[in-house]
Design a protein around this motif. Structure first.
Motif, mmCIF file in Angstrom:
data_model
loop_
_atom_site.group_PDB
_atom_site.id
_atom_site.type_symbol
_atom_site.label_atom_id
_atom_site.label_comp_id
_atom_site.label_asym_id
_atom_site.label_seq_id
_atom_site.Cartn_x
_atom_site.Cartn_y
_atom_site.Cartn_z
ATOM 1 N N THR A 176 8.202 7.373 -10.805
ATOM 2 C CA THR A 176 9.191 8.369 -10.397
ATOM 3 C C THR A 176 9.742 8.039 -9.014
ATOM 4 O OG1 THR A 176 8.077 10.053 -11.730
ATOM 5 C CG2 THR A 176 9.555 10.838 -9.992
ATOM 6 N N LEU A 177 8.870 7.737 -8.085
ATOM 7 C CA LEU A 177 9.308 7.380 -6.731
ATOM 8 C C LEU A 177 10.090 6.067 -6.728
ATOM 9 C CD1 LEU A 177 6.100 8.431 -4.784
ATOM 10 C CD2 LEU A 177 8.281 9.680 -4.950
ATOM 11 N N HIS A 178 9.701 5.148 -7.591
ATOM 12 C CA HIS A 178 10.389 3.862 -7.718
ATOM 13 C C HIS A 178 11.836 4.073 -8.183
ATOM 14 C CE1 HIS A 178 10.762 -0.436 -8.438
ATOM 15 N NE2 HIS A 178 11.216 -0.171 -9.654
ATOM 16 N N GLU B 192 13.944 5.304 -5.388
ATOM 17 C CA GLU B 192 14.310 4.236 -4.453
ATOM 18 C C GLU B 192 15.423 3.367 -5.036
ATOM 19 O OE1 GLU B 192 12.651 0.205 -2.272
ATOM 20 O OE2 GLU B 192 11.241 1.399 -3.451
ATOM 21 N N GLU B 193 15.278 2.980 -6.300
ATOM 22 C CA GLU B 193 16.314 2.136 -6.919
ATOM 23 C C GLU B 193 17.670 2.823 -6.897
ATOM 24 O OE1 GLU B 193 14.077 -0.769 -10.061
ATOM 25 O OE2 GLU B 193 14.719 1.181 -10.807
ATOM 26 N N PHE B 194 17.686 4.098 -7.241
ATOM 27 C CA PHE B 194 18.949 4.828 -7.252
ATOM 28 C C PHE B 194 19.535 4.925 -5.844
ATOM 29 C CE2 PHE B 194 21.355 8.784 -6.825
ATOM 30 C CZ PHE B 194 22.353 8.550 -7.759
ATOM 31 N N PHE C 279 10.184 -1.813 -2.162
ATOM 32 C CA PHE C 279 9.178 -1.117 -1.358
ATOM 33 C C PHE C 279 8.165 -0.417 -2.261
ATOM 34 C CE2 PHE C 279 7.599 2.661 0.880
ATOM 35 C CZ PHE C 279 6.957 2.037 1.932
ATOM 36 N N THR C 280 8.639 0.392 -3.200
ATOM 37 C CA THR C 280 7.713 1.109 -4.079
ATOM 38 C C THR C 280 7.012 0.156 -5.041
ATOM 39 O OG1 THR C 280 9.607 1.685 -5.470
ATOM 40 C CG2 THR C 280 8.779 3.392 -3.958
ATOM 41 N N ALA C 281 7.659 -0.932 -5.408
ATOM 42 C CA ALA C 281 7.015 -1.911 -6.283
ATOM 43 C C ALA C 281 5.795 -2.520 -5.601
ATOM 44 C CB ALA C 281 7.999 -3.004 -6.690
ATOM 45 N N VAL C 282 5.949 -2.863 -4.337
ATOM 46 C CA VAL C 282 4.850 -3.499 -3.604
ATOM 47 C C VAL C 282 3.794 -2.472 -3.174
ATOM 48 C CG1 VAL C 282 4.272 -4.767 -1.495
ATOM 49 C CG2 VAL C 282 6.253 -5.452 -2.864
ATOM 50 N N VAL C 283 4.258 -1.377 -2.608
ATOM 51 C CA VAL C 283 3.335 -0.393 -2.040
ATOM 52 C C VAL C 283 2.671 0.480 -3.113
ATOM 53 C CG1 VAL C 283 3.224 1.628 -0.512
ATOM 54 C CG2 VAL C 283 4.521 -0.387 0.167
#
Length: 159
Positions: free
Chosen positions: A17-19, A22-24, A101-105
């Motif tokens: 959801t957070l990812h 971020e993408e949007f 960012f969300t992919a890594v973190v």
């Protein structure tokens, strides 16, 4: 106290959801068009990510009954993080990929945590590992294949 397998499944939904947010926020659509050549529209982004959220709820709800489901979701996160964020940034010499960012973190730790919890609870076999990776790859490939196919004459619906 360790985090249980079901909790990791719910954390996967939260991470995705957070990812998506971020993408949007950082215009993944235009990045995908420019960098990886995907003929994606915002409607594609919305529908695909709505499906991912539904899958996220389903896999978390089915964690005990069907443990392969959260493992496939975890594999989807690993594949997305690696092939749609980390590697494209490396190949473009640091050009930001919205969602990195969300992919890594989040994606890497949550996916690895899901697999570790499954192993600790005796749910992860070689077959489950391989099946989850194949399932995650198929889930990742499905919307990309639809984007590529819809432009072909056979699939056009115009009169």
């Amino acid at each position: 106290m360790s985090i249980g397998f079901e909790t990791w499944a719910w954390l996967g939904l939260l991470a995705y959801t957070l990812h998506i947010m971020e993408e949007f926020s950082f215009d993944w659509r235009d990045w995908a068009r420019a960098v990886i050549g995907l003929p994606v529209e915002w409607a594609d982004f919305y529908v695909t990510n709505a499906a991912v959220i539904v899958l996220g709820f389903a896999q978390a709800e089915m964690a005990r009954l069907l443990p392969i489901a959260p493992l496939v979701f975890a594999a989807l996160m690993l594949i997305n993080a690696t092939f749609f964020h980390a590697l494209p940034m490396i190949f473009t010499r640091g050009r930001f990929s919205p969602g990195t960012f969300t992919a890594v973190v989040l994606f890497y730790p949550v996916a690895i945590g899901t697999y570790c919890a499954a192993a600790a609870e005796g749910l992860l076999t070689t077959g489950m590992l391989l099946g989850s990776l194949v399932g995650g790859a198929l889930l990742m490939a499905y919307p990309v294949a639809m984007l590529r196919l819809r432009g072909r004459p056979y699939f056009r619906q115009a009169p």
